[in-house]
Design a protein around this motif. Structure first.
Motif, PDB file in Angstrom:
ATOM      1  N   PRO A 282      10.151   7.178   8.804  1.00 47.88           N
ATOM      2  CA  PRO A 282       9.151   6.531   7.948  1.00 47.88           C
ATOM      3  C   PRO A 282       7.731   7.062   8.102  1.00 47.88           C
ATOM      4  CG  PRO A 282       9.802   5.073   9.731  1.00 47.88           C
ATOM      5  CD  PRO A 282      10.685   6.266   9.819  1.00 47.88           C
ATOM      6  N   ASP A 283       7.458   7.863   9.117  1.00 49.48           N
ATOM      7  CA  ASP A 283       6.087   8.332   9.357  1.00 49.48           C
ATOM      8  C   ASP A 283       5.790   9.610   8.563  1.00 49.48           C
ATOM      9  OD1 ASP A 283       7.947   9.736  10.899  1.00 49.48           O
ATOM     10  OD2 ASP A 283       6.451  10.290  12.409  1.00 49.48           O
ATOM     11  N   GLN A 284       5.931   9.533   7.246  1.00 47.62           N
ATOM     12  CA  GLN A 284       5.703  10.683   6.375  1.00 47.62           C
ATOM     13  C   GLN A 284       4.803  10.261   5.212  1.00 47.62           C
ATOM     14  OE1 GLN A 284       9.265  13.456   5.888  1.00 47.62           O
ATOM     15  NE2 GLN A 284      10.314  11.528   6.288  1.00 47.62           N
ATOM     16  N   GLN A 286       3.022  11.847   3.047  1.00 46.77           N
ATOM     17  CA  GLN A 286       3.183  12.589   1.796  1.00 46.77           C
ATOM     18  C   GLN A 286       4.400  12.094   1.020  1.00 46.77           C
ATOM     19  OE1 GLN A 286       1.066  15.208   0.548  1.00 46.77           O
ATOM     20  NE2 GLN A 286       2.258  14.664  -1.271  1.00 46.77           N
ATOM     21  N   VAL A 287       5.464  11.789   1.734  1.00 43.53           N
ATOM     22  CA  VAL A 287       6.667  11.295   1.052  1.00 43.53           C
ATOM     23  C   VAL A 287       6.424   9.891   0.503  1.00 43.53           C
ATOM     24  CG1 VAL A 287       9.137  10.854   1.285  1.00 43.53           C
ATOM     25  CG2 VAL A 287       8.095  12.756   2.526  1.00 43.53           C
ATOM     26  N   TRP A 288       5.691   9.059   1.242  1.00 38.79           N
ATOM     27  CA  TRP A 288       5.328   7.740   0.708  1.00 38.79           C
ATOM     28  C   TRP A 288       4.522   7.897  -0.579  1.00 38.79           C
ATOM     29  CZ3 TRP A 288       7.523   3.381   1.769  1.00 38.79           C
ATOM     30  CH2 TRP A 288       8.068   3.118   3.035  1.00 38.79           C
ATOM     31  N   GLN A 289       3.606   8.842  -0.582  1.00 45.09           N
ATOM     32  CA  GLN A 289       2.827   9.069  -1.800  1.00 45.09           C
ATOM     33  C   GLN A 289       3.716   9.509  -2.950  1.00 45.09           C
ATOM     34  OE1 GLN A 289      -1.174  11.172  -1.927  1.00 45.09           O
ATOM     35  NE2 GLN A 289       0.151  12.766  -2.753  1.00 45.09           N
ATOM     36  N   ASN A 290       4.630  10.433  -2.676  1.00 47.41           N
ATOM     37  CA  ASN A 290       5.544  10.893  -3.719  1.00 47.41           C
ATOM     38  C   ASN A 290       6.385   9.741  -4.248  1.00 47.41           C
ATOM     39  OD1 ASN A 290       4.541  13.420  -3.196  1.00 47.41           O
ATOM     40  ND2 ASN A 290       6.364  14.201  -2.181  1.00 47.41           N
ATOM     41  N   LEU A 291       6.838   8.886  -3.347  1.00 43.46           N
ATOM     42  CA  LEU A 291       7.611   7.721  -3.776  1.00 43.46           C
ATOM     43  C   LEU A 291       6.751   6.823  -4.661  1.00 43.46           C
ATOM     44  CD1 LEU A 291      10.157   5.977  -3.696  1.00 43.46           C
ATOM     45  CD2 LEU A 291       9.302   4.972  -1.559  1.00 43.46           C
ATOM     46  N   ALA A 315      -2.289   7.780   6.814  1.00 42.61           N
ATOM     47  CA  ALA A 315      -3.244   8.899   6.709  1.00 42.61           C
ATOM     48  C   ALA A 315      -4.475   8.397   5.953  1.00 42.61           C
ATOM     49  CB  ALA A 315      -2.597  10.081   5.995  1.00 42.61           C
ATOM     50  N   PRO A 316      -5.422   7.760   6.639  1.00 47.15           N
ATOM     51  CA  PRO A 316      -6.563   7.122   5.969  1.00 47.15           C
ATOM     52  C   PRO A 316      -7.436   8.070   5.148  1.00 47.15           C
ATOM     53  CG  PRO A 316      -6.358   6.339   8.229  1.00 47.15           C
ATOM     54  CD  PRO A 316      -5.415   7.491   8.086  1.00 47.15           C
ATOM     55  N   THR A 317      -7.404   9.377   5.441  1.00 47.14           N
ATOM     56  CA  THR A 317      -8.218  10.323   4.668  1.00 47.14           C
ATOM     57  C   THR A 317      -7.433  10.946   3.510  1.00 47.14           C
ATOM     58  OG1 THR A 317      -7.627  12.161   6.138  1.00 47.14           O
ATOM     59  CG2 THR A 317      -9.620  10.909   6.678  1.00 47.14           C
ATOM     60  N   MET A 318      -6.255  10.431   3.221  1.00 45.86           N
ATOM     61  CA  MET A 318      -5.401  11.020   2.182  1.00 45.86           C
ATOM     62  C   MET A 318      -5.944  10.645   0.799  1.00 45.86           C
ATOM     63  SD  MET A 318      -1.267  10.858   2.093  1.00 45.86           S
ATOM     64  CE  MET A 318      -0.320  12.147   1.309  1.00 45.86           C
ATOM     65  N   GLY A 319      -6.820  11.501   0.302  1.00 46.67           N
ATOM     66  CA  GLY A 319      -7.549  11.178  -0.914  1.00 46.67           C
ATOM     67  C   GLY A 319      -6.675  10.952  -2.125  1.00 46.67           C
ATOM     68  N   GLU A 320      -5.621  11.761  -2.285  1.00 48.18           N
ATOM     69  CA  GLU A 320      -4.793  11.607  -3.480  1.00 48.18           C
ATOM     70  C   GLU A 320      -4.104  10.249  -3.509  1.00 48.18           C
ATOM     71  OE1 GLU A 320      -1.031  13.648  -5.865  1.00 48.18           O
ATOM     72  OE2 GLU A 320      -1.938  14.721  -4.174  1.00 48.18           O
ATOM     73  N   ALA A 321      -3.695   9.740  -2.352  1.00 49.86           N
ATOM     74  CA  ALA A 321      -3.055   8.418  -2.314  1.00 49.86           C
ATOM     75  C   ALA A 321      -4.063   7.326  -2.678  1.00 49.86           C
ATOM     76  CB  ALA A 321      -2.454   8.167  -0.938  1.00 49.86           C
ATOM     77  N   TRP A 322      -5.305   7.446  -2.192  1.00 45.13           N
ATOM     78  CA  TRP A 322      -6.344   6.485  -2.580  1.00 45.13           C
ATOM     79  C   TRP A 322      -6.588   6.557  -4.087  1.00 45.13           C
ATOM     80  CZ3 TRP A 322      -7.808   2.492   0.003  1.00 45.13           C
ATOM     81  CH2 TRP A 322      -7.881   2.504   1.409  1.00 45.13           C
ATOM     82  N   TRP A 323      -6.686   7.776  -4.614  1.00 47.00           N
ATOM     83  CA  TRP A 323      -6.913   7.913  -6.056  1.00 47.00           C
ATOM     84  C   TRP A 323      -5.728   7.359  -6.851  1.00 47.00           C
ATOM     85  CZ3 TRP A 323      -9.571   7.805 -10.120  1.00 47.00           C
ATOM     86  CH2 TRP A 323      -9.114   8.334 -11.333  1.00 47.00           C
ATOM     87  N   SER A 324      -4.521   7.570  -6.348  1.00 44.76           N
ATOM     88  CA  SER A 324      -3.341   7.055  -7.040  1.00 44.76           C
ATOM     89  C   SER A 324      -3.364   5.533  -7.097  1.00 44.76           C
ATOM     90  CB  SER A 324      -2.070   7.548  -6.341  1.00 44.76           C
ATOM     91  OG  SER A 324      -1.998   8.961  -6.366  1.00 44.76           O
ATOM     92  N   LEU A 325      -3.823   4.914  -6.021  1.00 46.51           N
ATOM     93  CA  LEU A 325      -3.989   3.455  -6.028  1.00 46.51           C
ATOM     94  C   LEU A 325      -5.031   3.046  -7.064  1.00 46.51           C
ATOM     95  CD1 LEU A 325      -4.034   2.147  -2.336  1.00 46.51           C
ATOM     96  CD2 LEU A 325      -2.666   1.227  -4.228  1.00 46.51           C
ATOM     97  N   ALA A 326      -6.184   3.702  -7.017  1.00 47.81           N
ATOM     98  CA  ALA A 326      -7.252   3.362  -7.955  1.00 47.81           C
ATOM     99  C   ALA A 326      -6.832   3.623  -9.390  1.00 47.81           C
ATOM    100  CB  ALA A 326      -8.502   4.182  -7.620  1.00 47.81           C
TER     101      ALA A 326
END
Length: 678
Positions: A282-284, A286-291, A315-326
């Motif tokens: 579960p510690d991935q 990038q895969v969570w973001q892809n999901l 990964a608190p600095t994972m900008g694409e995941a933050w943008w995907s949320l927003a």
């Protein structure tokens, strides 16, 4: 008397060194002369091992593999520890069709010299001949590991990674000139070609690497990615399936398959892969973001939010995941989220450049939702400036191309082409700008029983790019000359190519399908020539609403003009001009949907749209938000709700900072929804 004088055989052997060197030199270009020279040496010094080796090499090069095998087998019995003898024996056995003997020799050779990649690759080839596919695959993987330590390949790889592409290409071309089936060199040369922008050469070279060593997983994985970039999805799927059977279990192969499935529109299949990988580890992030991307596309918003949240937690600095949320238009990020993103921006060592601009876009959206429009604009502006610096977009050159297309595709030119083109009525092109309401139109039409929704398909743009490539290569003076040269048969072939290329995306028996690539407005004239019965829908939105919405949206790919207010305003102006010219050239060929009219008078506009397409009205088109099809665009959540008017005038909150956009739009702005005089 010294030893040399006392032993005539020793003297004769000593005198043969020069003759051996000369015979060796003859091998490459004159194997018959090399054989004669070796036989002459053997007549003087019977059984001399170096001469026997040259004789065997020469016989093999002369196509006399059976004779070579006899001599080399005898030599190998007396010289079992000489790798050169074992290598020649293996090649002679291979050429003679003696697969078992070749395998035995190569297993001995790779045991003696495990760091020599060529022995492993030849062993793989022979094992495949023997039907031992898994053993062959493992041998080729060993060959890849050995090649990773090859000094010459390492030198070429270093040159490539340092940006010295021509130097790397020269090193590898020299190597491949003498060893054209050197799989690692082929793959590396393919990557150099890809970095040089030569996709055709890259595909050919990486394909050669895979053909030479089918178990070369890294080459096959790279080939899949190249095929995805060129939209050859069926081939990519075939290679991804082969990768899945590798004896070297690798989660990366499953991720490659998931990427292919996403491109094919099989979001559920991709999601299942991501969930399986996360269950194991579960510690991935990038895969969570892809999901999260998959869940968003499938309309499972709560699941998407959970996946994105897990990604930014890990990964608190994972900008694409933050943008995907927003970018989930129905989600608002709170004060804790804003604080976390600001902290991530301050963590300069952890945040990459890509993270930084994503974080700015995400903060822009969060602060917009919070009503702090000045701070919101600042972050949108900073994100756009960073992104603009990373991409190429020449607004002046693009405007010139659009103007040339408007001048070319006149009524007289279109009429002068006469018959031709593929008559298939299947495609419905929805064109315009991103954020123009095109996804809404697509969702409405795909709710009709006769229309299948697909996605933004790149195929028409790729056909147009290939035609432009003929101009760039000097075959034609300009695009007009190239298009004029197309015969009726050429246009038919191109239209049929488009239909065939897009077939992989059609999953139902509905007779019509949608291609929602917005940029296809640039190619309406070409569409008319090669697919004369295709329908074209122009989705248009108020220029300020559309352009501002596009500017504050970070697109994953393909929209290089959106990261500067002046660029996007000029682009909108070019679009309006070309579509107006095409309306004059082919009246009625394009049906225009004005977003504000669709919002205000939904049923009336849907009926007008369906009438243009020759389709009966169906109530399901009014209930489009109940359609559970996968939607990949930025509007995926909005089209799962009934018509709403929230976004029509959002730009007005930012009016004090939008002067560059107003100036770039020029006369297009006051004329909307009409167009200024041409």
């Amino acid at each position: 008397m010294d030893a040399a004088r006392g032993d005539p055989t020793t003297a004769r052997r000593g005198g043969s060194d020069a003759a051996l060197a000369a015979a060796t030199t003859l091998l490459a270009d004159s194997p018959a002369a090399a054989l004669d020279a070796a036989e002459a040496i053997l007549a003087a010094v019977p059984g001399l091992p170096p001469a026997e080796l040259i004789a065997g090499q020469a016989l093999r090069r002369l196509g006399r593999a059976d004779a070579a095998l006899v001599r080399l087998a005898a030599l190998a019995r007396s010289q079992p520890r000489v790798p050169a003898v074992t290598w020649e024996l293996a090649q002679a056995a291979s050429d003679a069709g003696e697969t078992g003997a070749a395998i035995a020799a190569l297993e001995r050779l790779t045991g003696q010299l495990p760091a020599v990649a060529g022995g492993w690759f030849l062993l793989g080839k022979e094992l495949r001949k023997a039907g031992r596919a898994n053993a062959a695959w493992r041998a080729e993987l060993q060959g890849v590991q050995a090649a990773a330590r090859d000094p010459k390949l390492l030198e070429a790889a270093a040159a490539m990674n340092e940006g010295r592409l021509e130097a790397a290409a020269t090193m590898l071309d020299t190597r491949l000139a003498t060893a054209p089936e050197d799989a690692p060199a082929c793959r590396l040369r393919g990557e150099v070609a890809w970095r040089q922008g030569d996709m055709t050469a890259a595909l050919d070279l990486v394909g050669r690497a895979v053909a030479a060593a089918p178990g070369f997983d890294m080459a096959r994985e790279f080939l899949v990615r190249l095929l995805l970039q060129t939209n050859r999805l069926a081939e990519a799927l075939d290679h991804a399936r082969v990768l899945g059977g590798s004896p070297a279990a690798n989660p990366g192969h499953e991720l490659v398959m998931a990427s292919v499935l996403v491109r094919l529109g099989d979001q559920q299949g991709a999601g299942a892969i991501y969930e399986r990988l996360l269950a194991l580890r579960p510690d991935q992030p990038q895969v969570w973001q892809n999901l999260g991307h998959v869940q968003k596309t499938l309309g499972r918003q709560d699941d998407a939010v959970r996946a994105y949240r897990e990604a930014v937690t890990q990964a608190p600095t994972m900008g694409e995941a933050w943008w995907s949320l927003a970018n989930l238009k129905t989600v608002r990020l709170g004060t804790d989220d804003i604080a976390a993103m600001r902290h991530a921006l301050a963590d300069g060592g952890a945040a990459r450049e890509e993270d930084v601009f994503h974080l700015h876009f995400a903060l822009g959206k969060a602060l917009e939702d919070a009503g702090d429009h000045a701070a919101s604009f600042d972050h949108y502006d900073r994100g756009n400036r960073l992104r603009r610096a990373m991409i190429r977009h020449d607004a002046t050159a693009f405007s010139a191309e659009v103007a040339a297309a408007a001048q070319l595709f006149t009524a007289a030119f279109i009429a002068g082409r006469g018959a031709g083109g593929c008559p298939a009525p299947d495609p419905i092109f929805i064109v315009g700008l991103p954020r123009s309401g095109s996804t809404l139109v697509e969702q409405i039409l795909s709710s009709h029983s006769q229309v299948e929704g697909t996605m933004e398909l790149p195929d028409m743009m790729m056909i147009a790019s290939r035609l432009q490539g003929r101009v760039d290569d000097g075959e034609f003076a300009d695009f007009a000359a190239m298009v004029t040269s197309l015969t009726a048969a050429d246009r038919t072939r191109l239209g049929e190519e488009y239909i065939e290329r897009t077939r992989v995306h059609r999953q139902s028996d509905r007779p019509l399908f949608i291609d929602k690539m917005p940029n296809n407005w640039q190619h309406v004239g070409l569409i008319r020539l090669i697919l004369p019965n295709a329908r074209i829908i122009d989705a248009r939105r108020h220029p300020m609403s559309c352009c501002f919405s596009g500017w504050k949206q970070h697109f994953a790919r393909g929209q290089a003009f959106t990261y500067d207010l002046a660029d996007i305003g000029r682009y909108y102006r070019d679009y309006v001009g070309l579509m107006a010219a095409f309306d004059a050239a082919a009246p009625g060929a394009v049906h225009r949907v004005i977003y504000e009219d669709m919002v205000a008078h939904t049923e009336r506009e849907i009926r007008r749209l369906l009438d243009h397409l020759g389709l009966d009205f169906e109530p399901a088109c009014l209930e489009f938000h109940r359609n559970d099809r996968a939607v990949r665009t930025a509007s995926s959540e909005q089209v799962r709700r009934p018509i709403f008017t929230d976004g029509i005038e959002q730009w007005k909150h930012y009016a004090p900072w939008l002067d560059p956009l107003v100036a770039a739009l020029g006369p297009v702005l006051p004329a909307y929804p009409g167009v200024p005089a041409l």
